[in-house]
Structure formats: structure tokens, C-alpha cells
Design a protein around this motif. Structure first.
Motif, PDB file in Angstrom:
ATOM      1  N   ALA A 102       0.741  -1.323  -0.087  1.00 37.70           N
ATOM      2  CA  ALA A 102      -0.078  -0.113   0.074  1.00 37.70           C
ATOM      3  C   ALA A 102       0.516   1.442   0.016  1.00 37.70           C
ATOM      4  O   ALA A 102       0.098   2.181  -0.741  1.00 37.70           O
ATOM      5  N   GLU A 103       1.745   1.476   0.592  1.00 34.86           N
ATOM      6  CA  GLU A 103       2.611   2.147   0.837  1.00 34.86           C
ATOM      7  C   GLU A 103       3.705   2.929  -0.344  1.00 34.86           C
ATOM      8  O   GLU A 103       3.864   3.605  -0.817  1.00 34.86           O
ATOM      9  N   ARG A 104       4.036   1.759  -0.833  1.00 31.74           N
ATOM     10  CA  ARG A 104       4.993   1.649  -2.627  1.00 31.74           C
ATOM     11  C   ARG A 104       3.389   2.938  -3.433  1.00 31.74           C
ATOM     12  O   ARG A 104       3.497   3.413  -4.131  1.00 31.74           O
ATOM     13  N   TRP A 105       2.294   1.856  -3.504  1.00 32.48           N
ATOM     14  CA  TRP A 105       1.896   2.159  -4.240  1.00 32.48           C
ATOM     15  C   TRP A 105       0.772   3.599  -4.192  1.00 32.48           C
ATOM     16  O   TRP A 105       1.139   4.149  -5.125  1.00 32.48           O
ATOM     17  N   ASN A 106       0.704   3.920  -3.060  1.00 29.54           N
ATOM     18  CA  ASN A 106       0.218   5.517  -3.004  1.00 29.54           C
ATOM     19  C   ASN A 106       1.627   6.235  -3.175  1.00 29.54           C
ATOM     20  O   ASN A 106       1.092   7.392  -3.472  1.00 29.54           O
ATOM     21  N   ALA A 107       3.208   6.184  -2.888  1.00 31.84           N
ATOM     22  CA  ALA A 107       3.784   6.787  -3.710  1.00 31.84           C
ATOM     23  C   ALA A 107       3.678   6.792  -5.530  1.00 31.84           C
ATOM     24  O   ALA A 107       4.058   7.915  -5.507  1.00 31.84           O
ATOM     25  N   VAL A 108       3.221   5.743  -5.573  1.00 32.84           N
ATOM     26  CA  VAL A 108       3.442   5.709  -6.972  1.00 32.84           C
ATOM     27  C   VAL A 108       2.647   6.087  -7.742  1.00 32.84           C
ATOM     28  O   VAL A 108       2.924   7.052  -8.380  1.00 32.84           O
ATOM     29  N   ALA A 109       1.543   6.306  -6.991  1.00 26.77           N
ATOM     30  CA  ALA A 109       0.239   6.747  -7.188  1.00 26.77           C
ATOM     31  C   ALA A 109      -0.077   8.539  -7.240  1.00 26.77           C
ATOM     32  O   ALA A 109      -0.403   9.171  -8.621  1.00 26.77           O
ATOM     33  N   LYS A 110       1.092   8.513  -6.314  1.00 25.79           N
ATOM     34  CA  LYS A 110       1.202  10.537  -6.117  1.00 25.79           C
ATOM     35  C   LYS A 110       2.356  10.938  -7.446  1.00 25.79           C
ATOM     36  O   LYS A 110       1.774  11.719  -8.372  1.00 25.79           O
ATOM     37  N   GLU A 111       2.817   9.888  -7.429  1.00 24.33           N
ATOM     38  CA  GLU A 111       3.851  10.744  -8.512  1.00 24.33           C
ATOM     39  C   GLU A 111       3.269  10.699  -9.719  1.00 24.33           C
ATOM     40  O   GLU A 111       4.152  11.483 -10.720  1.00 24.33           O
ATOM     41  N   GLN A 112       2.324   9.472 -10.162  1.00 27.40           N
ATOM     42  CA  GLN A 112       1.968   9.636 -11.602  1.00 27.40           C
ATOM     43  C   GLN A 112       0.776  10.362 -11.432  1.00 27.40           C
ATOM     44  O   GLN A 112       0.200  10.932 -12.867  1.00 27.40           O
ATOM     45  N   GLY A 113       0.312  10.400 -10.401  1.00 28.31           N
ATOM     46  CA  GLY A 113      -1.295  12.268 -10.687  1.00 28.31           C
ATOM     47  C   GLY A 113      -2.178  10.847 -11.207  1.00 28.31           C
ATOM     48  O   GLY A 113      -3.340  12.031 -11.527  1.00 28.31           O
ATOM     49  N   SER A 114      -2.540  10.307 -10.202  1.00 28.00           N
ATOM     50  CA  SER A 114      -3.594   9.565 -10.291  1.00 28.00           C
ATOM     51  C   SER A 114      -4.825  10.018  -9.686  1.00 28.00           C
ATOM     52  O   SER A 114      -5.109  10.542  -9.050  1.00 28.00           O
ATOM     53  N   ALA A 115      -5.549  10.422 -10.294  1.00 30.34           N
ATOM     54  CA  ALA A 115      -6.921  10.998 -10.172  1.00 30.34           C
ATOM     55  C   ALA A 115      -8.074  10.011  -9.549  1.00 30.34           C
ATOM     56  O   ALA A 115      -9.166  10.289  -9.403  1.00 30.34           O
ATOM     57  N   ALA A 116      -7.115   9.150  -9.097  1.00 34.06           N
ATOM     58  CA  ALA A 116      -8.457   7.665  -8.682  1.00 34.06           C
ATOM     59  C   ALA A 116      -8.952   8.267  -7.253  1.00 34.06           C
ATOM     60  O   ALA A 116      -8.123   8.566  -6.475  1.00 34.06           O
ATOM     61  N   THR A 117     -10.178   7.352  -7.306  1.00 34.47           N
ATOM     62  CA  THR A 117     -11.185   7.747  -6.228  1.00 34.47           C
ATOM     63  C   THR A 117     -10.012   6.904  -4.824  1.00 34.47           C
ATOM     64  O   THR A 117     -10.169   7.398  -3.480  1.00 34.47           O
ATOM     65  N   GLY A 118      -9.277   5.140  -5.307  1.00 37.94           N
ATOM     66  CA  GLY A 118      -9.509   4.805  -4.640  1.00 37.94           C
ATOM     67  C   GLY A 118      -8.307   3.640  -4.932  1.00 37.94           C
ATOM     68  O   GLY A 118      -8.489   3.400  -6.225  1.00 37.94           O
ATOM     69  N   LEU A 119      -7.168   2.690  -4.440  1.00 37.87           N
ATOM     70  CA  LEU A 119      -6.591   2.209  -4.756  1.00 37.87           C
ATOM     71  C   LEU A 119      -6.626   0.784  -3.422  1.00 37.87           C
ATOM     72  O   LEU A 119      -6.729   0.713  -2.985  1.00 37.87           O
ATOM     73  N   LEU A 120      -7.045  -0.089  -4.458  1.00 39.09           N
ATOM     74  CA  LEU A 120      -7.465  -1.521  -4.011  1.00 39.09           C
ATOM     75  C   LEU A 120      -6.145  -2.218  -4.059  1.00 39.09           C
ATOM     76  O   LEU A 120      -5.777  -3.153  -5.001  1.00 39.09           O
TER      77      LEU A 120
END
Lengths: 199, 284
Positions: A102-120
Motif C-alpha cells: 500500500a505504501e509503495r503504491w500510494n507513492a507511485v500513484a502520487k508520482e503518476q498524478g492518479s486521480a482515482a478515488t481509491g486504490l485497492l
């Protein structure tokens, strides 16, 4: 800290789905999970909203095709801006390519500029199998009544070439726009293209 | 500037070779262009082929990649007057990763292509055939790749076979084609297409690979039931929510495929028995 991450990564598909697939026109398979930020998510609680489920794997070249030039993020932004709930799901099993914490994915998503409501994180693959998610990306659109409106590819250009995004028909945007306009979804199912989900 | 004797230059070049550990890792997929001839006769078609070599554990994809993956594509840049036919795909293999089934090729694979040179190509003039090949290579992870490949041929009064001629001929001979011994009967049933195959006496049918994606379920593999001498039945399961098409085309392989060429089938899903005796063309 560690225990919270574990809570985030535990995904439990709720009982009650008889089929092993999300089929347009039928009820979307129910699921309960916890997003990477620790919030509980249940499909049943999202009734009344449009929901997009996007299967992903950060190492997959088809995913990179859509994230590299910012296409997936733009679609996420456009639809979440209209009140659509967009959940990005990673069903890679532990030890398989693309499995994330979760920690890694949150960082990746932030870097990518993901605008998803949530990551599962669905490392057991239960949600993926319940939906019949086969590829990354593989997309599902669920209507406010909880029925599947669309299942399939992100667009009509199966390739890993980012240059193909510009002229492509985005099936997800099309399905949401048609449904919101009260029209039947003209393309409710397509063959998804991408890397295989690493169950 | 002093002159280096040719022999010495060779030695110097060899000793200056890059240390082993500094060499780049071997590419998972390598492509080249081969032809059955070194010299062609103007106006007379000959066989070429895209050769794909997949490193151990890697594969590329068939024209229908199955549940995941992407078909290899070829774009030609040919001398004026030359034309290239479509890729003639050999029967694929099934690859199953985490329950996801795809159709593709591993090891060394030749994708034959018929090349037609113009009738007025001057003798002695070199013809450089070029192609851009793009593929997706996967083992567990996937890496897209591509290469610009070329081959230089020349014209002669009579065609001259190349060292690759036998390999290309074997590849052409293995391409699935309509099989006059096969009769196929298909009808729509709930959730699938029930088929009866007549004409597989010595070799039982094995896998059926549909040409179009998104219609049939790739998993599980259909199990054939022998119902008589040379007669086998199965139900090809449809993807959920997908209606049975009125026609289907695909490739049928046989158990012990070395002894029987895979059959290309093109049939109506209407309950009529279709003899697969169309001798025209090899498809796909």
C-alpha cells in the motif's frame, strides 16, 4: 504502521456472487475491501453512483502506454470530476511481478498524478476473479443501480504504443456519457487487451 | 599512417572485444527476415518468412493473442513493384500464466509470407526487402519489442534456393489449411457452440484456436468426447454475455500434431454439416 498497511492490503470479496464474472446488464459482483489509505470500501455502499473499476499493474507496458502520457489520469480526472467513483485494483499475487504494498503504491500513484478515488490491493485475487478481470488494464463500469454497464478494454486500439491513444475511442468515457444521457451503452462489452493479471 | 596487415587487424579487433560481463543481456525476442531464395525469377512468387527467436521461457503472440497479449505485426517497405501477402500463422501453443490463457509461439518460429516480385525486375539488380516487426514478448513480465529487418536478393533466369529454403518450406507446410478429410457440424446451445467433428480417425482433435478474440472462453480447454470412429464432440464455451456468432473460423490441432497438419476451419453455426474442402488459399 505495519498493521495498518496489512489492513489496507487485505481484500475480502463478499459472499453472494454466483457467477465468476461481471456481465453487462447483470448485477455487478459485490465486494468489500479496504483502500490503500485505510478507508473501507463496499460496492453496496456505492449504490446511486457510477463506479469504474480499473485493473492495473505498474510494470505492464499496456498500463504504461496509458499512464506514461497521462491518458489514464486524464480519464480518471474527467470522470471523478463528474462524481464517478473510480477504483484502481491491483490483483497481482505476492511474489508476482507488479505486486505492491500500500505504501509503495500510494507513492507511485502520487508520482503518476492518479486521480482515482481509491486504490485497492486484491492480492488474493478474489475481486479480480469475481469480475473475470483478465488483463491490465481491464475496465468495468457499474451504473447507479449496481448493474454492469461496460466490461472490457480501455479503448479500441490494442497496442503498447502511446501514439495510438490520440485517435482511440475510449469505451469507458463513452459508456458513462451514454448512460448519463439516458441512452443504452452502445458498446457494453469488448475483449480487453493488456498483460495477463498476475494472479 | 602505417598499414596494418589484414591478419593483424583481425587479431587486434578480437582482443578488443567487449568483456563478457559488459555485454548487454540477451534480448528476449529477436527477429530476422529470411527467404527461400537468394535469387528470384522476376514475376515468380517465392516464400519469405519473419523468423522470431524467443529466449527460453519467453513467447510472442498469435494473430488472436487469447486472453492477454498482443499479436506480432509486420509492416513492409518493398522495392517498387514487389508485394507481400499476409502473414501465414502457424498453429499457436497455449500459454497459461496465473490462470490467464494466451495463444502464442516460443522457441524459433517462422511466420511465412508470400513475396511477389515484378515481372520486369532487371537481372542483376539487387532488391532490398525491408520490414518493421513489432511484438510483445512475455514470460511472466511483458516487454514490447521491435526490429527493422531486411534481406537483399537479386534476380536471375531461374530461382536459386537459399540455405533457409528447407526451413521455410517446412514452415509453409505446417501452416493450417482447410482439410478435406474434416467435416464440421456446429450449432448454438446455451452458453456455447456444440460441435461435432468427423474425420479425425487416427489422431484425436486437441485444441481449437478461434481466429477472433472475445468470443470463446480460452479456459478451460474444451474436452473432446469420442462418439464414434473418427467422430468427436465438444462444446466450445462462449464468453459470458456474448451471443453465438453465425460463423466462426479458427485452427484445430490434433494430438500428435507432427503427423497431421493443423486444420483451418471456417464454419456456419447453424446445425449444418460443413465439409472443410475449400482448396483455395491457406488461411489465416
Amino acid at each position: 504502521m505495519k498493521s495498518m498497511m496489512l489492513a489496507c492490503t487485505f481484500a475480502a470479496a463478499a459472499a453472494g456472487f454466483a457467477r465468476a464474472e461481471a456481465v453487462p446488464g447483470q448485477d455487478a459482483p459485490a465486494f468489500k475491501s479496504t483502500c490503500t489509505k485505510g478507508t473501507a470500501v463496499a460496492l453496496a455502499d456505492l449504490k446511486g453512483k457510477y463506479v469504474v473499476l480499473e485493473w492495473t499493474n505498474p510494470g505492464c507496458p499496456f498500463v504504461k502506454k496509458h499512464y506514461g502520457p497521462g491518458n489514464m489520469q486524464a480519464v480518471q480526472k474527467e470522470l471523478t470530476g463528474q462524481g464517478v467513483v473510480w477504483l484502481t485494483v491491483n490483483s497481482a499475487a505476492p511474489g508476482k511481478g507488479g505486486h505492491v504494498t500500500a505504501e509503495r503504491w500510494n507513492a507511485v500513484a502520487k508520482e503518476q498524478g492518479s486521480a482515482a478515488t481509491g486504490l485497492l490491493i486484491d492480492e488474493s485475487g478474489e475481486i479480480g476473479r469475481a469480475y473475470g478481470a483478465k488483463t491490465t488494464p481491464h475496465l468495468f463500469v457499474i451504473g447507479p443501480d449496481g448493474k454492469v454497464l461496460y466490461a472490457g478494454a480501455i479503448d479500441d486500439k490494442p497496442s503498447t504504443d502511446a501514439a495510438d491513444v490520440a485517435g482511440a475511442v475510449n469505451y469507458v468515457k463513452q459508456a458513462v456519457a451514454e448512460a448519463k444521457a439516458g441512452k443504452p451503452v452502445s458498446v457494453p462489452k469488448t475483449a480487453p487487451y493488456g498483460c495477463g493479471v498476475k494472479y | 599512417m602505417f598499414k596494418v596487415p589484414p591478419g593483424l587487424a583481425l587479431v587486434l579487433a578480437a582482443s578488443a572485444a567487449i568483456p563478457r560481463e559488459a555485454r548487454p543481456a540477451e534480448a528476449p525476442i529477436r527477429a530476422s527476415l529470411v527467404a527461400a531464395v537468394t535469387r528470384f525469377r522476376p514475376g515468380e512468387p517465392f516464400d519469405g518468412a519473419i523468423r522470431l527467436e524467443a529466449a527460453r521461457g519467453w513467447h510472442t503472440y498469435w494473430t488472436n493473442p487469447g486472453e492477454a497479449g498482443l499479436a506480432t505485426t509486420v509492416r513492409w517497405t518493398l522495392p517498387e513493384g514487389f508485394t507481400a501477402g499476409p502473414l501465414r500463422w502457424p498453429a499457436p501453443k497455449r500459454f497459461v500464466t496465473g490462470g490467464i490463457v494466451s495463444f502464442g509461439h516460443d522457441g524459433a518460429t517462422l511466420l511465412p509470407v508470400e513475396i511477389r516480385p515484378p515481372a520486369d525486375w532487371p537481372a542483376g539488380r539487387a532488391a532490398t526487402l525491408r520490414a518493421r516487426v513489432d511484438w510483445l514478448g512475455c514470460r511472466e513480465e511483458c516487454v514490447p519489442g521491435g526490429a527493422d529487418v531486411e534481406i537483399v536478393l537479386s534476380a536471375a533466369e531461374a530461382a536459386v534456393a537459399s540455405d533457409e529454403a528447407d526451413a521455410v518450406a517446412r514452415a509453409v507446410a505446417s501452416v493450417p489449411r482447410p482439410d478435406p478429410r474434416v467435416r464440421f457440424h456446429a450449432r448454438a446451445v446455451e452458453g456455447g457452440i456444440a460441435v461435432r467433428l468427423e474425420g479425425a480417425v487416427a489422431e484425436a482433435p486437441a485444441a481449437f484456436f478461434p481466429l477472433a478474440g472475445g468470443v470463446l472462453r480460452a479456459a478451460p480447454e474444451p474436452a473432446w468426447t469420442r462418439v464414434g470412429v473418427g467422430v468427436h464432440e465438444t462444446v466450445l464455451a462462449l464468453e459470458a454475455g456474448v451471443p453465438a456468432p453465425s460463423r466462426m473460423a479458427g485452427v484445430l490441432t490434433f494430438a500428435g500434431a507432427e503427423t497431421r497438419r493443423p486444420a483451418f476451419l471456417d464454419f456456419a453455426v447453424d446445425g449444418r454439416t460443413v465439409p472443410q474442402d475449400n482448396p483455395k488459399g491457406v488461411r489465416p
